[in-house]
Design an enzyme around this catalytic site. Structure first.
Site, mmCIF file in Angstrom:
data_model
loop_
_atom_site.group_PDB
_atom_site.id
_atom_site.type_symbol
_atom_site.label_atom_id
_atom_site.label_comp_id
_atom_site.label_asym_id
_atom_site.label_seq_id
_atom_site.Cartn_x
_atom_site.Cartn_y
_atom_site.Cartn_z
ATOM 1 N N LYS A 180 30.697 55.980 32.471
ATOM 2 C CA LYS A 180 30.320 56.202 33.868
ATOM 3 C C LYS A 180 31.347 55.565 34.793
ATOM 4 O O LYS A 180 31.455 54.348 34.856
ATOM 5 C CB LYS A 180 28.940 55.609 34.173
ATOM 6 C CG LYS A 180 28.455 56.097 35.544
ATOM 7 C CD LYS A 180 27.352 55.271 36.130
ATOM 8 C CE LYS A 180 27.859 54.068 36.875
ATOM 9 N NZ LYS A 180 28.670 54.383 38.071
ATOM 10 N N GLU A 254 33.452 42.268 31.403
ATOM 11 C CA GLU A 254 34.645 41.802 32.123
ATOM 12 C C GLU A 254 34.233 41.692 33.576
ATOM 13 O O GLU A 254 33.991 42.692 34.231
ATOM 14 C CB GLU A 254 35.781 42.821 32.004
ATOM 15 C CG GLU A 254 36.209 43.122 30.595
ATOM 16 C CD GLU A 254 37.223 42.130 30.060
ATOM 17 O OE1 GLU A 254 37.633 41.218 30.808
ATOM 18 O OE2 GLU A 254 37.587 42.267 28.887
ATOM 19 N N CYS A 288 40.454 41.864 39.773
ATOM 20 C CA CYS A 288 39.589 40.787 39.274
ATOM 21 C C CYS A 288 40.391 39.538 38.935
ATOM 22 O O CYS A 288 39.902 38.432 39.071
ATOM 23 C CB CYS A 288 38.820 41.274 38.062
ATOM 24 S SG CYS A 288 39.899 42.095 36.896
ATOM 25 N N GLU A 385 34.431 35.182 45.145
ATOM 26 C CA GLU A 385 35.439 36.224 45.017
ATOM 27 C C GLU A 385 35.393 37.114 46.262
ATOM 28 O O GLU A 385 34.362 37.686 46.585
ATOM 29 C CB GLU A 385 35.132 37.049 43.771
ATOM 30 C CG GLU A 385 36.182 38.081 43.483
ATOM 31 C CD GLU A 385 35.878 38.851 42.215
ATOM 32 O OE1 GLU A 385 34.725 39.287 42.042
ATOM 33 O OE2 GLU A 385 36.796 39.016 41.402
HETATM 34 P P1 NAD Z 1 29.586 46.527 40.513
HETATM 35 O O1 NAD Z 1 29.206 45.579 39.438
HETATM 36 O O2 NAD Z 1 28.668 46.726 41.636
HETATM 37 O O3 NAD Z 1 29.852 47.974 39.902
HETATM 38 C C1 NAD Z 1 30.597 48.182 38.737
HETATM 39 C C2 NAD Z 1 30.043 49.404 38.039
HETATM 40 O O4 NAD Z 1 28.717 49.132 37.595
HETATM 41 C C3 NAD Z 1 29.936 50.655 38.910
HETATM 42 O O5 NAD Z 1 30.263 51.777 38.111
HETATM 43 C C4 NAD Z 1 28.462 50.677 39.300
HETATM 44 O O6 NAD Z 1 27.981 51.953 39.587
HETATM 45 C C5 NAD Z 1 27.817 50.139 38.046
HETATM 46 N N1 NAD Z 1 26.514 49.505 38.232
HETATM 47 C C6 NAD Z 1 25.980 48.971 39.360
HETATM 48 N N2 NAD Z 1 24.754 48.477 39.105
HETATM 49 C C7 NAD Z 1 24.510 48.690 37.783
HETATM 50 C C8 NAD Z 1 23.412 48.384 36.917
HETATM 51 N N3 NAD Z 1 22.335 47.745 37.350
HETATM 52 N N4 NAD Z 1 23.512 48.728 35.616
HETATM 53 C C9 NAD Z 1 24.605 49.356 35.143
HETATM 54 N N5 NAD Z 1 25.657 49.673 35.920
HETATM 55 C C10 NAD Z 1 25.623 49.346 37.221
HETATM 56 O O7 NAD Z 1 30.998 46.035 40.970
HETATM 57 P P2 NAD Z 1 31.988 46.724 42.002
HETATM 58 O O8 NAD Z 1 31.650 46.245 43.350
HETATM 59 O O9 NAD Z 1 32.047 48.195 41.779
HETATM 60 O O10 NAD Z 1 33.376 46.137 41.463
HETATM 61 C C11 NAD Z 1 33.913 44.949 41.920
HETATM 62 C C12 NAD Z 1 33.660 43.817 40.949
HETATM 63 O O11 NAD Z 1 34.154 44.126 39.643
HETATM 64 C C13 NAD Z 1 34.360 42.551 41.344
HETATM 65 O O12 NAD Z 1 33.466 41.484 41.310
HETATM 66 C C14 NAD Z 1 35.458 42.381 40.292
HETATM 67 O O13 NAD Z 1 35.838 41.082 40.024
HETATM 68 C C15 NAD Z 1 34.899 43.023 39.110
HETATM 69 N N6 NAD Z 1 35.969 43.518 38.244
HETATM 70 C C16 NAD Z 1 36.244 42.854 37.074
HETATM 71 C C17 NAD Z 1 37.271 43.276 36.244
HETATM 72 C C18 NAD Z 1 37.590 42.574 34.955
HETATM 73 O O14 NAD Z 1 38.329 43.110 34.154
HETATM 74 N N7 NAD Z 1 37.075 41.406 34.704
HETATM 75 C C19 NAD Z 1 38.014 44.394 36.588
HETATM 76 C C20 NAD Z 1 37.721 45.040 37.771
HETATM 77 C C21 NAD Z 1 36.688 44.598 38.583
#
Ligand code: NAD
Ligand code: MN
Length: 474
Positions: A180, A254, A288, A385
């Site tokens: 997804k 991650e 991230c 962050e």
């Molecule tokens: P998010 O956690 O809101 O969303 C990430 C993904 O999860 C999206 O596809 C979203 O639709 C999905 N999602 C949301 N709620 C969910 C649930 N309850 N169950 C399953 N899936 C769900 O994060 P974001 O705002 O899209 O991304 C930014 C964050 O991601 C930042 O905090 C960043 O640090 C982190 N990030 C980490 C890495 C890494 O490799 N560690 C890489 C990129 C981003």
């Protein structure tokens, strides 16, 4: 600053359809649920209407992946490798199209999607293609078995690269996947689905379901998923860890970061300035592992900050498709609001805010590169962050103080060290509680090198030989 004539990349190389369905069992099919719009964050133009996968759609995708698992996992590794090599080559052939689409849907500068994201995406598929017939030599036993169906959920900051990090090792090990993409950036994953068809990948090996958090939750909670791989916020990661606990599903998470970028007084300052800029302003700071906390030795703080500010004055912010652009658009209105809120909190808590003179386009979501000085460790901008182009600057006097401040965070994804002394690099790196430590560089990625966090940055490793473990029954 020089005046540059606009040098826009043509968007004619990509054919965006008005609406997209879900990719299940090798076919594009309508969803049974609603749909949502994805926009270009640089202009707020609607790019396409995309299906929201319902629980029922997710179930169909998981069933398709389950059915495909039998033949895919039984295929010799050398045969699976051929598909992965083919996908890697098609990605290279279509990289301009993919880069333009990524920049349109995400807002990142074309210079980055073209020169960083796409080469790394192809490299990831080439790298894991090479492992597919050598799994018995990876250190996980003579005949390691795949897990089954992987449910994978990714964020919007590197849509195609995160897809590659998830799909390439899963397939190489003999798993099938349901992925997804994030709701603001689904388009390159859907183009990737077309590439799977072009590569004649057997139906059901890769399935793409679009939608927001509910679709993600339906996927990770599906009882027939054997492995959950998630990249995103710590908050959602925690929720997922709770919901799959005791289910027997293997999980990798991650999550976020708040990396320290530590500059010692003996560092090559001009190089350090470039590394700081790359560390926090690359991809609008939507990274991230971004070097969002600059720790600079007190004796050089003024000189370093002067050069850094001069350098920021030369960054070009604007049209992501312009090849001269350094800083593109913020990915969404929601992310812009979060960056504004934390930056305002920084000011209220007493830090000094600075941005270069820089005019922002009228339409779209934009935030100027921003530096906060006089930051205390207790400030929210030093602890939380921001996930935007905002740098918090702190100072230190001794190496021990630098290490203590660097580790004073709930996260532990990455860090940077700048110094002429090799022995100091090794001493500092051994003390830092961070998954990746870069020395005299920052934000360098390679498919052979494992990536992942300590503490609230998550668990498990992606990339390299280590990345295979997450997709094998070991
Ligand atoms: P998010 O956690 O809101 O969303 C990430 C993904 O999860 C999206 O596809 C979203 O639709 C999905 N999602 C949301 N709620 C969910 C649930 N309850 N169950 C399953 N899936 C769900 O994060 P974001 O705002 O899209 O991304 C930014 C964050 O991601 C930042 O905090 C960043 O640090 C982190 N990030 C980490 C890495 C890494 O490799 N560690 C890489 C990129 C981003
Ligand atoms: Mn979008």
């Amino acid at each position: 600053m020089f005046e540059y004539a606009p040098a826009p990349e043509s968007r004619d190389v990509v054919d965006i359809q008005p609406s997209y369905g879900l990719f299940i069992d090798g076919e594009f099919a309508d969803g049974t649920g609603k749909s949502f719009k994805t926009i270009n964050p640089a202009s707020e133009e609607v790019l396409a209407e995309v299906a929201t996968a319902s629980e029922e759609d997710v179930d169909r995708a998981v069933q398709a992946a389950r059915k495909a698992f039998g033949t895919w996992s039984a295929m010799p590794g050398s045969e699976r490798a051929k598909y992965l090599f083919r996908i890697a080559r098609i990605i290279q052939e279509r990289s301009r199209e993919l880069a333009v689409l990524e920049s349109l849907d995400n807002g990142k500068p074309i210079r980055e999607s073209r020169d960083v994201d796409l080469p790394l995406v192809a490299a990831h598929f080439f790298y894991y293609a090479g492992w597919a017939d050598k799994l018995g030599y990876a250190g996980y036993g003579a005949n390691p078995r795949p897990l089954g169906v992987a449910g994978q959920v990714i964020p919007w900051n590197f849509p195609l690269l995160m897809l590659a990090w998830k799909i390439a090792p899963a397939l190489a090990c003999g798993n099938t996947v349901v992925l997804k993409p994030a709701e603001t950036t689904p388009l390159t994953a859907l183009l990737f689905a077309e590439i799977c068809r072009q590569a004649d990948l057997p139906p059901g090996v890769v399935n793409i379901v679009t939608g927001a958090g509910e679709t993600g939750a339906a996927l990770v909670n599906h009882p027939d998923v054997n492995k959950v791989a998630f990249t995103g916020s710590t908050e959602v990661g925690r929720q997922i860890a709770r919901s799959v606990a005791g289910s027997g599903k293997k999980v990798t998470l991650e999550l976020g970061g708040k990396a320290a970028n530590i500059v010692f007084e003996d560092a090559a300052l001009d190089q350090a300035v470039e590394g700081i800029v790359n560390g926090i302003f690359f991809n609008q700071g939507h990274v991230c592992c971004a070097g969002s906390r600059l720790l600079v030795q007190e004796s050089i703080a003024t000189e370093l900050l002067d050069s850094l500010k001069r350098r920021l004055g030369t960054l070009r912010l604007g049209d992501p498709l312009d090849k001269n652009t350094d800083i593109g658009a913020i990915n969404s209105a929601a992310q812009l609001a979060k960056i504004r809120e934390l930056s305002d909190a920084g000011e209220l808590e007493g830090a000094d805010r600075w941005s270069p003179a820089c005019s922002l386009p009228d339409k779209g979501f934009w935030f100027p590169p921003t530096i906060f000085t006089g930051v205390a460790q207790s400030h929210r901008i030093a602890r939380e962050e921001v996930f935007g182009p905002v740098l918090s600057v702190l100072t230190f006097r001794t190496p021990a103080e630098a290490v203590e401040k660097a580790n004073n965070t709930p996260f532990g994804l990455s860090a940077g060290v700048w110094t002429e002394k090799g022995s100091r690099i090794l001493w500092v790196a051994s003390k830092l509680r961070a998954g990746v430590v870069w020395a005299n560089t920052f934000n360098k990625f390679d498919p052979t090198s494992p990536f992942g966090g300590y503490k609230e940055s998550g668990y498990g490793r992606e990339g390299g030989r280590h990345g295979l473990e997450a997709y094998l029954d070991v």
